[in-house]
Design an enzyme around this catalytic site. Structure first.
Site, PDB file in Angstrom:
ATOM      1  N   HIS A  75     -18.686 -12.449  40.690  1.00  0.00           N
ATOM      2  CA  HIS A  75     -17.784 -11.326  40.417  1.00  0.00           C
ATOM      3  C   HIS A  75     -17.436 -11.184  38.948  1.00  0.00           C
ATOM      4  O   HIS A  75     -17.747 -10.154  38.336  1.00  0.00           O
ATOM      5  CB  HIS A  75     -16.499 -11.480  41.243  1.00  0.00           C
ATOM      6  N   HIS A  88      19.271   5.441  41.339  1.00  0.00           N
ATOM      7  CA  HIS A  88      18.656   6.688  40.890  1.00  0.00           C
ATOM      8  C   HIS A  88      18.966   7.022  39.430  1.00  0.00           C
ATOM      9  O   HIS A  88      18.432   7.990  38.899  1.00  0.00           O
ATOM     10  CB  HIS A  88      19.124   7.854  41.773  1.00  0.00           C
ATOM     11  N   HIS A 131     -18.676  -8.687  34.429  1.00  0.00           N
ATOM     12  CA  HIS A 131     -18.770  -8.697  35.891  1.00  0.00           C
ATOM     13  C   HIS A 131     -20.177  -8.270  36.315  1.00  0.00           C
ATOM     14  O   HIS A 131     -20.424  -7.074  36.524  1.00  0.00           O
ATOM     15  CB  HIS A 131     -17.737  -7.745  36.497  1.00  0.00           C
ATOM     16  N   GLU A 142       4.502   9.921  43.594  1.00  0.00           N
ATOM     17  CA  GLU A 142       4.611  10.071  42.144  1.00  0.00           C
ATOM     18  C   GLU A 142       3.392   9.524  41.415  1.00  0.00           C
ATOM     19  O   GLU A 142       2.896  10.124  40.462  1.00  0.00           O
ATOM     20  CB  GLU A 142       5.876   9.362  41.630  1.00  0.00           C
TER      21      GLU A 142
END
Length: 662
Positions: free
Chosen positions: A259, A471, A28, A409
């Site tokens: 890029h 869950h 890149h 999280e």
């Protein structure tokens, strides 16, 4: 600032990046070409960095969050005089065995602070670096800890969701030593950012409590002035630097073509002509190289002054600082856990393993009160990893040793990587096991980098009950065990919990998961042992009466089921043994002799785990019996669920009897 012209110094970065990518035919080039001015101003005027000692404790940290632009960082390391980053290494960019891989790897290349590449991870990890700096400065004083964390981030970093978690935490905690330089070039692989995004990043960061401004990222004076303002701010700072990707390339600058691919020989030649760079590959004018080497030595004085200040500390405080940066655990930890285990043998604790973990944490926190750094993603009361003595960390209480991460999280686990890499703390973070799904990219990087972080993951099976299948983790143990260098412990009782905590804290070359129950379990270990049997992953908990015809293997709460099944089989005259398997992958990592001795040679092998079977065939064989989950869970009390899904002692006994033809 070095005496050499700034533009020529920036062009040295551009030239090396273009040449390396062209030689590799991969990489890149656009970001290094566009961000070269930003990097040159930062590294020559502001960054507290000594190329002769790139790991001295009070250096500024530079994190290239936009890891795809790795040649920017490799060029900087070479130009400033990092002894490991030679011109030959640049010439072998992206080649096997080189110190210049496609994305920066801190475990591989000296001078790299953290592994980046997956977008968003660098900026999220930087939060941990800044937290650790703030905490250590409050503890040891600003004469010893007084540095900045600089981040170079891309559009892609800021589009990844984890960046929002990170910037929200940094703003809330007023991490004013954190400065993010945003390479605002408006281009991604697909083309203009406007195809997919129209967020005003300056407003976004301001709304999260940051100081933020937009500048010309090709203007040396503007960059320097913005960094100066950021250094004086009482907030973390974003400097959005408007740049041109592939700056200098006549046809590809400002386009996606700059890029992620080499410029090509013709465009490379024309770009060098535009910029006034020698057409000779990998050439840097002598005066420019000397200017950069001067910049690389600029931090030597700051390092010497720091060493003098550090020597003035009392010997005990110096030793403590150095021990903690080495991640060496205090002798008090082993003593505290030994005493805790002794107390458990004398007075058994028949509670959920999340609760027995809480008891272990009380012993641990007393032994290492300043370095044991716990936190939770909004589930503190459920995860039980906050010591009673722990004070919450905040902008006003930087000596606090419990972090309320909020419902973040992913951000929590990325920040823990930064905290560990900075040094000085033993971080652990908690949530429900099922939510490792949200944190997995940072957890994978922890395993790749070898960061010694601990994940306290509670509510580890269908045993959590009524919250139901959304869950209830069924595939998560298998998914985590599949990550190389990730160690997963699922202890069966309070004694194993203490032993697994000890192993987790003493592991500083990789991450550890502690999978803990919501429901109560009996303490099955009631005899004192001098060793830690969890260290080999599994051990015989209950021996057979006579030659074993059945081996029952289980982890966590299902070890209780295996023990009950063993008793029922004994009543039928069938000798069976119970093997507790707190860490399946540790067991499988043992040498063949030890592994086979633990597994044994009973003709019938049965594994019991309230999760999917994946991984257990290495113990029980493809023809072994598995008592566990074969789909998702359901919403009901835990006892009803275990009966409903057939995870019972009776089921194990029935399988054993059937296989033996008894």
């Amino acid at each position: 600032m070095a005496s050499v012209d700034h533009t020529r110094m920036a062009n040295a970065i551009r030239g090396l990046a273009m040449d390396a990518v062209e030689k590799a035919k991969s990489g890149h080039p656009g970001l290094p070409m566009g961000a070269a001015d930003i990097a040159t101003v930062l590294w020559t005027q502001f960054l507290k960095y000594d190329a002769a000692d790139p790991k001295w404790p009070d250096r500024d940290r530079f994190i290239l969050s936009a890891g795809h632009g790795s040649m920017l960082l490799y060029a900087l390391l070479y130009l400033t005089g990092n002894k490991d980053m030679t011109l030959e290494q640049l010439k072998h960019f992206r080649q096997l065995g080189s110190l210049t891989p496609g994305h920066p790897e801190n475990f591989h290349t000296p001078g790299i602070e953290t592994t980046t590449g997956p977008l968003g991870q660098g900026i999220a990890t930087s939060i941990g670096f800044a937290v650790a700096e703030k905490m250590l400065a409050a503890e040891f004083g600003k004469k010893i800890v007084n540095h900045h964390t600089y981040v170079l981030a891309s559009d892609g970093d800021l589009m990844e969701g984890v960046s929002q978690e990170a910037i929200a935490m940094a703003g809330h905690w007023k991490l004013n030593r954190l400065i993010v330089l945003y390479d605002d070039n408006g281009i991604s692989i697909d083309g203009p950012i406007s195809l997919a995004d129209s967020v005003d990043q300056v407003k976004r960061f301001k709304s999260a409590g940051w100081a933020a401004e937009l500048i010309d990222g090709q203007d040396q004076a503007a960059i320097a002035a913005a960094i100066t303002r950021a250094q004086k701010s009482n907030k973390p700072s974003l400097i959005a630097c408007k740049t041109t990707i592939g700056y200098g390339a006549p046809h590809k600058a400002g386009t996606a073509k700059a890029h992620g691919e080499a410029l090509g020989a013709d465009e490379l030649k024309a770009a060098k002509e535009n910029l006034g760079i020698s057409p000779e590959p990998f050439s840097v004018p002598d005066d420019v190289l000397q200017g950069w080497r001067e910049a690389g030595r600029r931090g030597a004085a700051a390092r010497s002054e720091w060493e003098a200040r550090f020597s003035e500390l009392g010997s005990r405080k110096r030793a403590e600082f150095e021990r903690r940066l080495r991640h060496e655990r205090p002798a008090a930890l082993a003593k505290a856990l030994k005493a805790h285990k002794k107390a458990l043998i004398e007075t058994p604790l028949n509670v959920a393993t999340r609760k027995s973990s809480e008891a272990a944490i009380e012993a641990i926190a007393a032994a290492m009160p300043m370095e044991f750094l716990a936190g939770s993603a909004d589930l503190t009361g459920s995860n039980n990893n906050k010591a009673k003595s722990a004070v919450a960390f905040s902008a006003k209480t930087p000596k606090g040793r419990f972090i309320h991460y909020g419902i973040r999280e992913h951000g929590m686990c990325a920040a823990m990587n930064g905290i560990f890499l900075h040094g000085g703390f033993a971080p652990n973070g908690a949530t429900f096991l099922v939510f490792t799904d949200y944190a997995r990219p940072a957890m994978r990087l922890a395993a790749l980098m070898g960061t010694g972080v601990v994940y306290v993951m509670t509510h580890d099976s269908i045993g959590l009950g009524e919250d139901g299948p959304t869950h209830q983790p069924v595939e998560h143990l298998a998914a985590l065990r599949a990550i190389p260098n990730m160690r997963v412990f699922r202890p069966c009782d309070a004694v194993e919990v203490a032993e697994c905590w000890e192993l987790a804290l003493n592991r500083i070359d990789g991450p550890t998961v502690l999978a803990l129950t919501r429901q109560n379990v009996p303490q099955l270990r009631n005899l004192a042992r001098n060793d830690n049997p969890c260290s080999v992953g599994a051990y015989e908990l209950v021996a057979a009466q006579g030659e074993a015809r059945v081996s029952l293997y289980a982890s966590g709460s299902e070890v209780e089921i295996a023990v009950a099944a063993q008793k029922q089989l004994a009543e039928k005259g069938i000798a069976a043994r119970v093997v507790s398997v707190p860490s399946l992958e540790l067991l499988l990592a043992q040498d063949e002799a030890r592994k086979n001795a633990i597994i044994g040679n009973a003709p019938v092998k049965i594994a019991i785990e309230a999760a999917v079977r994946w991984g257990w065939d290495a113990v029980i064989g493809k023809d072994g019996e598995f008592i566990g989950m074969h789909g998702f869970g359901a919403s009901a009390p835990a006892k009803d669920l275990f009966r409903h899904f057939g995870i019972t002692a009776e089921a194990a006994v029935a399988q054993a009897v059937k296989r033996l033809g008894a």
